[in-house]
Design a protein around this motif. Structure first.
Motif, PDB file in Angstrom:
ATOM      1  N   ASN A  19       0.800  -1.215   0.000  1.00  0.00           N
ATOM      2  CA  ASN A  19       0.000   0.000   0.000  1.00  0.00           C
ATOM      3  C   ASN A  19       0.835   1.269   0.000  1.00  0.00           C
ATOM      4  N   SER A  20       2.090   1.159  -0.381  1.00  0.00           N
ATOM      5  CA  SER A  20       2.930   2.341  -0.509  1.00  0.00           C
ATOM      6  C   SER A  20       3.659   2.258  -1.835  1.00  0.00           C
ATOM      7  N   ASN A  47      -0.280  -6.596  -9.040  1.00  0.00           N
ATOM      8  CA  ASN A  47      -1.319  -7.633  -9.044  1.00  0.00           C
ATOM      9  C   ASN A  47      -2.391  -7.369  -7.998  1.00  0.00           C
ATOM     10  N   TYR A  48      -1.971  -6.906  -6.840  1.00  0.00           N
ATOM     11  CA  TYR A  48      -2.898  -6.554  -5.753  1.00  0.00           C
ATOM     12  C   TYR A  48      -3.840  -5.445  -6.212  1.00  0.00           C
ATOM     13  N   GLN A  49      -3.267  -4.384  -6.792  1.00  0.00           N
ATOM     14  CA  GLN A  49      -4.074  -3.253  -7.260  1.00  0.00           C
ATOM     15  C   GLN A  49      -5.062  -3.694  -8.341  1.00  0.00           C
ATOM     16  N   ILE A  50      -4.577  -4.458  -9.302  1.00  0.00           N
ATOM     17  CA  ILE A  50      -5.446  -4.908 -10.399  1.00  0.00           C
ATOM     18  C   ILE A  50      -6.572  -5.788  -9.867  1.00  0.00           C
ATOM     19  N   SER A  51      -6.259  -6.705  -8.971  1.00  0.00           N
ATOM     20  CA  SER A  51      -7.287  -7.600  -8.417  1.00  0.00           C
ATOM     21  C   SER A  51      -8.370  -6.825  -7.681  1.00  0.00           C
ATOM     22  N   LEU A  52      -7.958  -5.870  -6.862  1.00  0.00           N
ATOM     23  CA  LEU A  52      -8.952  -5.103  -6.108  1.00  0.00           C
ATOM     24  C   LEU A  52      -9.729  -4.157  -7.019  1.00  0.00           C
ATOM     25  N   ARG A  53      -9.068  -3.588  -8.013  1.00  0.00           N
ATOM     26  CA  ARG A  53      -9.764  -2.713  -8.960  1.00  0.00           C
ATOM     27  C   ARG A  53     -10.815  -3.511  -9.720  1.00  0.00           C
ATOM     28  N   PHE A  79      -8.810   4.612  -3.912  1.00  0.00           N
ATOM     29  CA  PHE A  79      -9.634   3.964  -2.897  1.00  0.00           C
ATOM     30  C   PHE A  79      -8.862   2.855  -2.194  1.00  0.00           C
ATOM     31  N   VAL A  80      -8.142   2.029  -2.964  1.00  0.00           N
ATOM     32  CA  VAL A  80      -7.382   0.912  -2.379  1.00  0.00           C
ATOM     33  C   VAL A  80      -6.306   1.437  -1.443  1.00  0.00           C
ATOM     34  N   PHE A  93     -15.116  -6.451   0.092  1.00  0.00           N
ATOM     35  CA  PHE A  93     -14.267  -5.301  -0.189  1.00  0.00           C
ATOM     36  C   PHE A  93     -15.070  -4.245  -0.939  1.00  0.00           C
ATOM     37  N   GLY A  94     -14.880  -3.006  -0.574  1.00  0.00           N
ATOM     38  CA  GLY A  94     -15.512  -1.899  -1.277  1.00  0.00           C
ATOM     39  C   GLY A  94     -16.739  -1.328  -0.604  1.00  0.00           C
TER      40      GLY A  94
END
Length: 103
Positions: A19-20, A47-53, A79-80, A93-94
Motif C-alpha cells: 500500500n505504498s 497484481n494486488y491493485q489490479i485484483s482489487l480494482r 480507494f485501495v 471489499f468496497g
C-alpha cells in the motif's frame, strides 16, 4: 545480527509495502536472486491493485460505466490506498466506496 521477525510482523511489513510506493523494510527479507526485492514487491503491488480494482468494477459496474474505465482505474487505485482490504473475503471489499465517492 538482528533477529528474524515473526510471521505476523513480516505479513504486516508486506501489507504496508503493498500500500505504498516503496518496498520498505520488507525488502531486507526477500530473496534477491533474479529480480531485486523492490521489483518483486512492485509485481505483487501491481497484481494486488489490479485484483482489487477488478473486484470493485464487478461490484459497482454502473459506477464504472458512468465514469469510464480510465477514471474508474484512477479512483479505484486511490480507494485501495485509502481503504486497503482487511477482510479475507473479497466479496466484502468496497463497502466504503459510496462514502469515498461522496467525499
Amino acid at each position: 545480527m538482528a533477529t528474524m521477525p515473526s510471521l505476523r510482523e513480516l505479513q504486516q511489513k508486506f501489507a504496508l509495502a503493498l500500500n505504498s510506493s516503496e518496498a520498505g523494510s520488507i525488502a531486507a527479507y526477500i530473496n534477491s536472486t533474479g529480480l531485486a526485492p523492490p521489483q518483486r514487491v512492485q509485481l505483487y503491488r501491481n497484481n494486488y491493485q489490479i485484483s482489487l480494482r477488478e473486484a470493485l468494477g464487478a461490484v459497482f459496474p454502473v459506477v464504472r460505466a458512468l465514469v469510464g474505465d480510465g477514471f474508474f482505474a484512477f479512483m479505484a487505485h486511490e480507494f485501495v490506498i485509502a481503504h486497503p482490504s482487511v477482510d479475507p473475503n473479497l466479496h466484502r471489499f468496497g463497502r466504503q466506496l459510496p462514502l469515498f465517492l461522496s467525499s
